[in-house]
Motif scaffolding. Sequence first.
Motif, mmCIF file in Angstrom:
data_model
loop_
_atom_site.group_PDB
_atom_site.id
_atom_site.type_symbol
_atom_site.label_atom_id
_atom_site.label_comp_id
_atom_site.label_asym_id
_atom_site.label_seq_id
_atom_site.Cartn_x
_atom_site.Cartn_y
_atom_site.Cartn_z
ATOM 1 N N VAL A 247 0.785 -1.317 -0.032
ATOM 2 C CA VAL A 247 0.024 -0.024 0.083
ATOM 3 C C VAL A 247 0.854 1.159 -0.042
ATOM 4 O O VAL A 247 1.636 1.542 0.987
ATOM 5 N N PRO A 248 0.704 2.164 -1.005
ATOM 6 C CA PRO A 248 1.521 3.558 -1.036
ATOM 7 C C PRO A 248 0.728 4.424 -0.015
ATOM 8 O O PRO A 248 -0.317 4.268 0.331
ATOM 9 N N VAL A 249 1.705 5.300 0.323
ATOM 10 C CA VAL A 249 1.290 6.149 1.609
ATOM 11 C C VAL A 249 1.782 7.559 1.319
ATOM 12 O O VAL A 249 2.654 8.012 0.647
ATOM 13 N N PHE A 250 0.733 8.462 1.953
ATOM 14 C CA PHE A 250 0.928 10.005 2.032
ATOM 15 C C PHE A 250 0.992 10.353 3.358
ATOM 16 O O PHE A 250 0.015 10.023 4.085
ATOM 17 N N VAL A 251 2.171 11.179 3.669
ATOM 18 C CA VAL A 251 2.149 11.790 5.128
ATOM 19 C C VAL A 251 2.302 13.353 4.864
ATOM 20 O O VAL A 251 3.213 13.658 4.379
ATOM 21 N N GLY A 252 1.103 13.916 5.433
ATOM 22 C CA GLY A 252 1.053 15.509 5.190
ATOM 23 C C GLY A 252 -0.025 15.982 5.690
ATOM 24 O O GLY A 252 -0.985 15.669 6.371
ATOM 25 N N THR A 253 -0.337 17.376 5.064
ATOM 26 C CA THR A 253 -1.418 17.950 5.273
ATOM 27 C C THR A 253 -2.669 17.910 4.311
ATOM 28 O O THR A 253 -2.036 17.705 3.526
ATOM 29 N N ALA A 254 -3.912 18.259 4.629
ATOM 30 C CA ALA A 254 -4.880 18.273 3.571
ATOM 31 C C ALA A 254 -5.057 19.504 2.928
ATOM 32 O O ALA A 254 -5.434 19.483 1.897
ATOM 33 N N ARG A 255 -4.878 20.632 3.702
ATOM 34 C CA ARG A 255 -5.251 21.767 3.205
ATOM 35 C C ARG A 255 -6.509 21.893 2.486
ATOM 36 O O ARG A 255 -6.761 22.576 1.412
#
Length: 390
Positions: A247-255
Amino acid sequence: MNRFPHLFIHAMEPLLIRSDPIRRIVVKVGSSSVTEDNRALSHRQMSDIAQLVASLTADGVETILVSSGAVAAGTHALQLATKPTTVSLKQSAAAIGQGLLMQTYTELFRQHGLLAAQILLTRYDFSRRQSYNNALDTLEALLSHRAVPVINENDTVVLSDHSFGDNDMLSALVAALVHADLLIILTDVDGLYDADPRVFPSAKRIPLVTEVTDALRGLATGSGSRVGTGGMAAKVRAAERALGLGVPVFVGTARGSLAPILAGEGAGTYFGEKGSTTAGSSSPGRKLQWIAFHSPVSGRVTIDEGAARAVRTEQRSLLPAGVITSEGSFNRGDVVELYSSEGLFIGRGIVNYTSSQLTAALGRPTSFARESLGVARDEVVHRDDLAVMV
């Protein structure tokens, strides 16, 4: 031995995580995303989360929410001055806070015409195959009815040595369980940096990671680390685990919207291969996934070169003639690990022999086990019950 694929850092590249449409995601939010100063629940912040999820659902993207905040909410409700330090008090806070958390989510999702469904999980639910299957079946049924599963660790009953440690890791396991196309871990910082931006104004955000190295882990050492935010180490560990599970992942903000994140343009760090396809198309079936990553292991079986080649490259079953040694005490139906004679980890499988039967059958032809030991199946491990890891 690390059995999960690792990822390699690209300093600056166009962010194209996948080319085909994303149909299912897992979104993880921490306590700071749902509370005011990690205390009382924030109706405003939770309303924003509900809006994000509702927008995706309206676009046909199935969304599972992994949400922290129960202990913080319960701590505030109990009017405790500090976070609980004893197990019983923490579990009491979780029991109170979880109800408050779900009450708020239920009300907010109802405003968008959606039902919120509470699911509380522990590590035991992943290690027991029946519980693992039940959890997946429940999630599939909820998603088919356009309900929003809201998952948290069952803090009211779990013991510390059986805890996930954090909901970042829980979200990684859930994402793999449901074969999500993307795991989104929302935080208050826009990804992983190559230095602490508070100290070094020239610090650069790392937009894409394709290998988690020791150097990368050193950038995310927790609260007060060079990434400038607490908890980034846990997020990197979760991302590494999710990637190992496909599973690929994103870590950060949604804005304000999750759409840019799904399009590969989010404000944060992506973990995965450029142009990777959906996890569901490459992930193993639920039985093999459970065997490979969640099952308790009861023994170790070392096999010869011919048997290793047969199971690794020819997708054949393991027969007793190929077994060199057997370690541990196990029963028929338990999971054992397979190793080559050189010590290379090959995989895990459900064994059809008890440990004593296998010891007696070492190196012998299949007919001996069947005729002298009363073994019902010829194969030590059938290929359908074998998760090859190399």
